[in-house]
Write a protein that holds these residues in place. Structure first.
Motif, mmCIF file in Angstrom:
data_model
loop_
_atom_site.group_PDB
_atom_site.id
_atom_site.type_symbol
_atom_site.label_atom_id
_atom_site.label_comp_id
_atom_site.label_asym_id
_atom_site.label_seq_id
_atom_site.Cartn_x
_atom_site.Cartn_y
_atom_site.Cartn_z
ATOM 1 N N TYR A 1 2.280 7.663 -7.940
ATOM 2 C CA TYR A 1 1.244 6.718 -7.518
ATOM 3 C C TYR A 1 -0.061 7.412 -7.112
ATOM 4 O O TYR A 1 -1.123 6.798 -7.156
ATOM 5 C CB TYR A 1 1.750 5.892 -6.333
ATOM 6 N N ASN A 2 0.036 8.668 -6.688
ATOM 7 C CA ASN A 2 -1.140 9.389 -6.201
ATOM 8 C C ASN A 2 -1.251 10.712 -6.949
ATOM 9 O O ASN A 2 -0.612 11.704 -6.569
ATOM 10 C CB ASN A 2 -1.035 9.646 -4.691
ATOM 11 N N LYS A 3 -2.078 10.721 -7.985
ATOM 12 C CA LYS A 3 -2.190 11.912 -8.837
ATOM 13 C C LYS A 3 -2.741 13.121 -8.084
ATOM 14 O O LYS A 3 -2.489 14.270 -8.450
ATOM 15 C CB LYS A 3 -3.090 11.617 -10.046
ATOM 16 N N ASP A 4 -3.498 12.860 -7.001
ATOM 17 C CA ASP A 4 -4.117 13.955 -6.257
ATOM 18 C C ASP A 4 -3.269 14.427 -5.069
ATOM 19 O O ASP A 4 -3.736 15.240 -4.260
ATOM 20 C CB ASP A 4 -5.494 13.523 -5.734
ATOM 21 N N THR A 5 -2.051 13.931 -4.957
ATOM 22 C CA THR A 5 -1.199 14.318 -3.826
ATOM 23 C C THR A 5 -0.948 15.813 -3.803
ATOM 24 O O THR A 5 -0.930 16.479 -4.849
ATOM 25 C CB THR A 5 0.155 13.586 -3.885
ATOM 26 N N ASP B 1 0.840 -1.201 0.000
ATOM 27 C CA ASP B 1 0.000 0.000 0.000
ATOM 28 C C ASP B 1 0.874 1.251 0.000
ATOM 29 O O ASP B 1 0.624 2.192 -0.749
ATOM 30 C CB ASP B 1 -0.933 -0.002 1.221
ATOM 31 N N ASP B 2 1.882 1.244 0.863
ATOM 32 C CA ASP B 2 2.839 2.354 0.895
ATOM 33 C C ASP B 2 3.972 2.012 -0.068
ATOM 34 O O ASP B 2 4.722 1.059 0.152
ATOM 35 C CB ASP B 2 3.390 2.551 2.309
ATOM 36 N N ASP C 1 5.619 10.895 -4.735
ATOM 37 C CA ASP C 1 4.261 10.435 -4.437
ATOM 38 C C ASP C 1 3.331 10.615 -5.632
ATOM 39 O O ASP C 1 2.390 9.835 -5.821
ATOM 40 C CB ASP C 1 3.713 11.205 -3.229
ATOM 41 N N LYS D 1 3.117 17.446 -5.372
ATOM 42 C CA LYS D 1 3.338 17.089 -6.773
ATOM 43 C C LYS D 1 4.767 17.374 -7.227
ATOM 44 O O LYS D 1 5.259 16.778 -8.168
ATOM 45 C CB LYS D 1 2.347 17.848 -7.669
#
Length: 469
Positions: A421-425, A390-391, A418, A428
Motif C-alpha cells: 500500500y505504501n511504495k515509499d515505506t 486508512d490503516d 506495508d 519494504k
C-alpha cells in the motif's frame, strides 16, 4: 481388571425390549441412575417402545426446565387432562409393576444397557446402509458409465463416516474437581519428563511459537488470513518446511495451487534460486542447477520424509478428515495446512454461497480437529473492508463470509506487507505477522519477519512491535 470390565453384559442375553424396561426402571427408581440421566440426557432415538420414549422425553424436558423429574410429575404430564385420572392411575400401577418385574440396575450396568441399545440402533442403520449400497451397486453394474466418480463410493464415504462418528463420539466428559486437577497435574508431569508429549506443534518459527504458547494447538483449528498479494501461501509453505525441519510430520493440502507449483516454491526457498528462474529454466545457469540439485538432495535427506504435499481440486470436511486419518495412520502426521478455507465445499459437495454454508464448514472443521487431534491450520481470505480504512492492517472482523470462522478458530493470524500500500515505506522487506485472537496465549501483537519473496523465503529473525490495532 476393573469391576466394570468384569461385569460386562453378554448382549445376546437381553432382548431390546427388556433392556428398555431395565433402563426405564433404573431411571425412575435408582437414585444414582437418575442423577446420571439428569447430567447426561438419555437419547430416545435409540428406543423402540413408544411409551418408554414418551416417558423419557418428559423426564428430559423436566430436567431441561430445572423441575425435579419425580414419578408423580412424569405421570401427570403423560396424561395432563383432568378426565385422564384413571389413565394416570393405571400408568402408575404399570410403572410400579415394572420396578418388580425389571428391578433397577446399578449405575455401571445402567451405562452398559444404554450403550448396547445405542449399538443395536447403529447396527440397524448399518444394515440399511449396506442394503442401499448393494442396490446402488446393482444399478451401476447394469448401467455402467465412463465416470471417475462413483456414486456408491461417495454414498458409502459420507454415510459411513456419519454413522461411525455418531457411534464412536465420546459422551460429554465430566469429572469432579479432585479427579480433574489430579489428572491434569499428572499429564503436566508426564510432559515435563517427556517433552515429545505435547499439546502443540511448532510453527517452525521460535518467536511465533512463544506467542502461541508452544505453537499450533492440537485438537483445534487456526487461521492464516490475508488480502491478495500478502503472501499467505508462501507463509504457510515456509511454516510447513520449518516445522518439518524441527521433526514435525506435516501435511500440506493445496486446493488453490497444483502440486508442481507448490514444489517450485519449496525448491526456490531451500535453494535460494530465484522463483523467476525456476519458472523459466532456459535462464538458469549451470551453477544454479548445481545449487538446485544440492538443495533438493539435502532437503530430501534431512526432512523430506516429514513433509507431505497433496493437490486436490476440491474437498469438504468429511473428505479432509478421511485424508488426515490416512496420513496419521501411515505417517504420523500431526500438523495439517489447508490452502484455503473459503474454497472448501459443504458436506454435500456444494460450493458455499450463504452464510449458513460457511458456518457449516466452520463447525465441521472444529469437530474434525477435535476428532483427529491434529493441529489444523487453514488459509483464509479477508474481505475488502480492509481497503476502506486508512490503516490497512487487518482485523479479526475482516474475515470474509462468516463470523463463525472468527468464533470457532483458536488463533487468528493476519499477514500484512506495508509495501503493498505504501511504495515509499522503509519496511519494504518486512512481513508483519499480526496475532489477533489467541485463545491459548498472548493476542493483539505484531511480529515483524524479514522476507524475500523472490526466493519464496520468510526468515526467522523477528522484531516484536507494539500492540496491534
Amino acid at each position: 481388571m476393573s469391576s466394570t470390565q468384569q461385569r460386562v453384559l453378554p448382549e445376546n442375553q437381553f432382548t431390546v425390549r427388556r433392556r428398555e424396561n431395565i433402563i426405564l426402571s433404573s431411571l425412575l427408581f435408582d437414585k444414582d441412575c437418575r442423577e446420571l440421566a439428569i447430567q447426561k440426557r438419555i437419547e430416545t432415538a435409540h428406543f423402540q417402545d413408544k411409551r418408554i420414549k414418551k416417558i423419557i422425553d418428559i423426564f428430559n424436558g423436566l430436567c431441561s426446565s430445572n423441575i425435579p423429574p419425580r414419578l408423580d410429575i412424569i405421570v401427570e404430564q403423560f396424561f395432563p387432562k383432568d378426565e385422564d385420572e384413571p389413565k394416570r392411575k393405571k400408568l402408575l400401577e404399570d410403572l410400579m409393576k415394572l420396578r418388580d418385574t425389571c428391578p433397577p440396575s446399578d449405575v455401571e450396568l445402567f451405562k452398559q444397557h444404554t450403550f448396547f441399545l445405542k449399538k443395536h440402533k447403529s447396527l440397524e442403520k448399518l444394515r440399511k446402509l449396506l442394503n442401499q449400497a448393494l442396490s446402488m451397486i446393482d444399478k451401476e453394474e447394469q448401467n455402467p458409465s465412463y465416470d471417475k466418480e462413483t456414486k456408491t463410493f461417495d454414498f458409502l464415504s459420507n454415510q459411513f463416516d456419519d454413522l461411525i462418528k455418531d457411534f464412536t463420539l465420546d459422551e460429554a466428559k465430566s469429572l469432579n474437581l479432585s479427579e480433574g486437577l489430579i489428572g491434569l497435574v499428572k499429564r503436566i508431569r508426564d510432559q515435563q519428563k517427556n517433552p515429545t508429549i505435547s499439546e502443540t506443534v511448532s510453527t517452525g518459527y521460535d518467536e511465533i511459537d512463544e506467542k502461541l504458547s508452544g505453537g499450533y494447538r492440537r485438537g483445534v483449528f487456526s487461521l492464516i488470513c490475508a488480502r491478495p498479494a500478502m503472501g499467505k501461501t508462501v507463509y504457510m509453505l515456509n511454516q510447513a518446511i520449518e516445522a518439518a525441519k524441527k521433526g514435525a510430520k506435516v501435511l500440506f493440502v493445496s486446493i488453490e495451487m497444483d502440486l508442481t507449483q507448490c514444489l517450485q516454491r519449496i525448491l526456490s526457498k531451500v535453494s535460494a534460486v530465484k522463483m523467476k528462474k525456476i519458472l523459466q529454466p532456459e535462464h538458469i545457469t549451470d551453477p544454479e542447477i548445481a545449487e538446485l540439485d544440492a538443495a533438493a538432495t539435502e532437503a530430501a535427506k534431512l526432512y523430506g520424509k516429514n513433509l507431505f504435499i497433496e493437490e486436490v481440486t476440491s474437498i469438504n470436511a468429511p473428505q479432509l478428515e478421511s485424508k488426515i486419518k490416512f496420513y496419521q495412520k501411515q505417517f504420523g502426521v500431526e500438523l495439517v495446512f489447508v490452502d484455503y478455507i473459503q474454497i472448501m465445499k459443504t458436506r454435500n459437495n456444494n460450493t458455499p454461497k450463504e452464510v449458513s454454508d460457511f458456518s457449516e464448514i466452520s463447525y465441521d472443521l472444529r469437530e474434525l480437529a477435535k476428532a483427529t487431534q491434529v493441529a489444523l491450520v487453514l488459509g483464509a481470505q479477508l474481505s475488502r473492508d480492509v481497503e476502506k480504512r486508512d490503516d490497512k492492517r487487518p482485523l479479526d472482523s475482516d474475515l470474509k463470509n462468516s463470523g463463525s470462522f472468527e468464533q470457532d478458530a483458536a488463533a487468528i493470524i493476519h499477514l500484512y506487507r506495508d509495501v503493498v500500500y505504501n511504495k515509499d515505506t522503509e519496511e519494504k522487506r518486512i512481513l508483519e505477522v499480526i496475532i489477533g485472537k489467541n485463545r491459548f496465549g498472548e493476542g493483539n501483537i505484531t511480529i515483524k519477519l524479514p522476507y524475500d519473496y523472490s526466493v519464496q523465503s520468510i526468515y526467522q529473525k523477528a522484531v516484536q512491535t507494539d500492540t496491534a490495532a
